[in-house]
Design an enzyme around this catalytic site. Sequence first.
Site, mmCIF file in Angstrom:
data_model
loop_
_atom_site.group_PDB
_atom_site.id
_atom_site.type_symbol
_atom_site.label_atom_id
_atom_site.label_comp_id
_atom_site.label_asym_id
_atom_site.label_seq_id
_atom_site.Cartn_x
_atom_site.Cartn_y
_atom_site.Cartn_z
ATOM 1 N N SER A 15 5.309 2.120 -0.340
ATOM 2 C CA SER A 15 4.025 2.537 0.260
ATOM 3 C C SER A 15 2.988 1.427 0.101
ATOM 4 O O SER A 15 3.189 0.451 -0.626
ATOM 5 C CB SER A 15 3.519 3.840 -0.388
ATOM 6 O OG SER A 15 3.237 3.622 -1.757
ATOM 7 N N ASP A 61 12.337 3.390 -12.301
ATOM 8 C CA ASP A 61 11.048 3.586 -12.961
ATOM 9 C C ASP A 61 10.869 2.395 -13.889
ATOM 10 O O ASP A 61 11.576 2.256 -14.889
ATOM 11 C CB ASP A 61 11.053 4.900 -13.750
ATOM 12 C CG ASP A 61 9.711 5.177 -14.414
ATOM 13 O OD1 ASP A 61 8.933 4.213 -14.595
ATOM 14 O OD2 ASP A 61 9.452 6.339 -14.758
ATOM 15 N N LYS A 119 10.925 -9.846 -18.264
ATOM 16 C CA LYS A 119 11.985 -10.015 -19.269
ATOM 17 C C LYS A 119 13.374 -10.005 -18.624
ATOM 18 O O LYS A 119 14.194 -10.877 -18.877
ATOM 19 C CB LYS A 119 11.877 -8.902 -20.322
ATOM 20 C CG LYS A 119 12.999 -8.925 -21.354
ATOM 21 C CD LYS A 119 12.862 -7.795 -22.367
ATOM 22 C CE LYS A 119 14.101 -7.735 -23.257
ATOM 23 N NZ LYS A 119 14.037 -6.620 -24.233
ATOM 24 N N SER A 135 -3.315 -6.765 -9.952
ATOM 25 C CA SER A 135 -4.306 -6.213 -10.888
ATOM 26 C C SER A 135 -5.330 -5.433 -10.070
ATOM 27 O O SER A 135 -4.947 -4.494 -9.367
ATOM 28 C CB SER A 135 -4.921 -7.339 -11.721
ATOM 29 O OG SER A 135 -5.503 -8.330 -10.879
HETATM 30 N N1 LIG Z 1 -5.718 0.505 -2.962
HETATM 31 C C1 LIG Z 1 -6.717 0.001 -3.626
HETATM 32 O O1 LIG Z 1 -7.900 0.155 -3.236
HETATM 33 C C2 LIG Z 1 -6.475 -0.799 -4.875
HETATM 34 C C3 LIG Z 1 -7.546 -1.475 -5.462
HETATM 35 C C4 LIG Z 1 -7.325 -2.262 -6.591
HETATM 36 C C5 LIG Z 1 -6.043 -2.378 -7.104
HETATM 37 N N2 LIG Z 1 -5.012 -1.688 -6.519
HETATM 38 C C6 LIG Z 1 -3.679 -1.870 -7.075
HETATM 39 O O2 LIG Z 1 -2.815 -2.306 -6.041
HETATM 40 C C7 LIG Z 1 -1.469 -1.932 -6.354
HETATM 41 C C8 LIG Z 1 -0.813 -1.284 -5.136
HETATM 42 O O3 LIG Z 1 -1.452 -0.069 -4.879
HETATM 43 P P1 LIG Z 1 -1.422 0.671 -3.470
HETATM 44 O O4 LIG Z 1 -2.828 0.877 -3.121
HETATM 45 O O5 LIG Z 1 -0.511 -0.029 -2.542
HETATM 46 O O6 LIG Z 1 -0.855 2.109 -3.946
HETATM 47 P P2 LIG Z 1 0.412 2.989 -3.598
HETATM 48 O O7 LIG Z 1 0.603 3.078 -2.122
HETATM 49 O O8 LIG Z 1 0.237 4.253 -4.381
HETATM 50 O O9 LIG Z 1 1.643 2.156 -4.178
HETATM 51 C C9 LIG Z 1 2.041 2.209 -5.510
HETATM 52 C C10 LIG Z 1 3.557 2.267 -5.550
HETATM 53 O O10 LIG Z 1 3.986 2.173 -6.902
HETATM 54 C C11 LIG Z 1 5.169 2.940 -7.062
HETATM 55 N N3 LIG Z 1 5.283 3.237 -8.487
HETATM 56 C C12 LIG Z 1 4.371 3.891 -9.256
HETATM 57 N N4 LIG Z 1 4.795 3.948 -10.530
HETATM 58 C C13 LIG Z 1 5.999 3.337 -10.566
HETATM 59 C C14 LIG Z 1 6.944 3.089 -11.602
HETATM 60 N N5 LIG Z 1 6.719 3.480 -12.867
HETATM 61 N N6 LIG Z 1 8.084 2.444 -11.291
HETATM 62 C C15 LIG Z 1 8.329 2.036 -10.019
HETATM 63 N N7 LIG Z 1 7.469 2.220 -8.991
HETATM 64 C C16 LIG Z 1 6.317 2.878 -9.269
HETATM 65 C C17 LIG Z 1 4.936 4.160 -6.173
HETATM 66 O O11 LIG Z 1 6.146 4.730 -5.691
HETATM 67 P P3 LIG Z 1 6.839 6.006 -6.417
HETATM 68 O O12 LIG Z 1 5.761 7.022 -6.586
HETATM 69 O O13 LIG Z 1 7.914 6.411 -5.453
HETATM 70 O O14 LIG Z 1 7.364 5.475 -7.696
HETATM 71 C C18 LIG Z 1 4.137 3.570 -5.014
HETATM 72 O O15 LIG Z 1 4.997 3.259 -3.916
HETATM 73 C C19 LIG Z 1 -1.565 -1.031 -7.594
HETATM 74 O O16 LIG Z 1 -1.284 -1.795 -8.740
HETATM 75 C C20 LIG Z 1 -3.020 -0.609 -7.601
HETATM 76 O O17 LIG Z 1 -3.481 -0.292 -8.908
HETATM 77 C C21 LIG Z 1 -5.191 -0.912 -5.431
#
Ligand SMILES: NC(=O)c1ccc[n+]([C@@H]2O[C@H](COP(=O)([O-])OP(=O)(O)OC[C@H]3O[C@@H](n4cnc5c(N)ncnc54)[C@H](OP(=O)(O)O)[C@@H]3O)[C@@H](O)[C@H]2O)c1
Length: 242
Positions: A15, A61, A119, A135
């Site tokens: 996603s 995970d 790692k 980040s």
């Molecule tokens: N969107 C923003 O405005 C924003 C702003 C600042 C930073 N960020 C950072 O950008 C990054 C990407 O976020 P996004 O906005 O693209 O969100 P997102 O669509 O929710 O994507 C996060 C993905 O991480 C996977 N995930 C979560 N925990 C996991 C785990 N333990 N092991 C493996 N996969 C895992 C989820 O899939 P499953 O649930 O299927 O595991 C999901 O597909 C994140 O680090 C977020 O903190 C986002």
Amino acid sequence: MDMDKQRILIVGGGSGMGLALARCCLEKGATVIIAGRGEAKLDVARGELGRPAALETAAVDISREAEVAALFQRTGELDHIVSTAAAIEGAYRLLPEIELEAAQRVVESKFYGPLLLAKHGAPKLSAKGSLTFVSGIAAYRPAARGSVAAAVNAALEGLVRALAVELAPIRVNAVSPGWVDTPIWELVAGDRKAQTLAAMAERLPAGRVGRPEDIADAISFLMGNGFTTGETLHVEGGHRLV
Ligand SMILES: NC(=O)c1ccc[n+]([C@@H]2O[C@H](COP(=O)([O-])OP(=O)(O)OC[C@H]3O[C@@H](n4cnc5c(N)ncnc54)[C@H](OP(=O)(O)O)[C@@H]3O)[C@@H](O)[C@H]2O)c1
């Protein structure tokens, strides 16, 4: 960046930013493995990407070391490893409502996960390979409810600098996004997502919030630029200026 014959693992590729990156890498000729905790989400993503032959999926995970070790047994050799993973459910709360378990899930997905990917994944990378993590602006412009996000993003950037030294010549970088329109906002803002993002857009010098493709473009740059390591690339529409 020419990605022909490159093999790229994208954790979080089901996603948001990770999915946009997967699309970008596939278009440039790479073989891509998208990974996340749930096979169902990965299968939907595979459909959205048009079920190309060069796309693989892997359920993992990254907060669980045995699963991470097993993942790299399956992937074989890689050119680049990326993680956009974040499990933020229940973590955007004011201090009195913060539950430690929710905070721990954030730290496990955004700090220990990248540590474990480094790692177990670094031995699968060539000397020209890279690791890129995500980040976020919360480390620089913290808001109420964002204490856990602020802390974990700052910690991840510190980890990136240390890994860039320890794993050299493999390069290790971070992208720090600002507000980007992805599914994560459904968890943070619920049914107020659209109006929340519209209000945010007005505050930014760029005049809009980010698109997942903006971040995919930045990660793609970091994968391809052989002289950049230990860096945090800010892609946030000027957010730190205002
Ligand atoms: N969107 C923003 O405005 C924003 C702003 C600042 C930073 N960020 C950072 O950008 C990054 C990407 O976020 P996004 O906005 O693209 O969100 P997102 O669509 O929710 O994507 C996060 C993905 O991480 C996977 N995930 C979560 N925990 C996991 C785990 N333990 N092991 C493996 N996969 C895992 C989820 O899939 P499953 O649930 O299927 O595991 C999901 O597909 C994140 O680090 C977020 O903190 C986002």
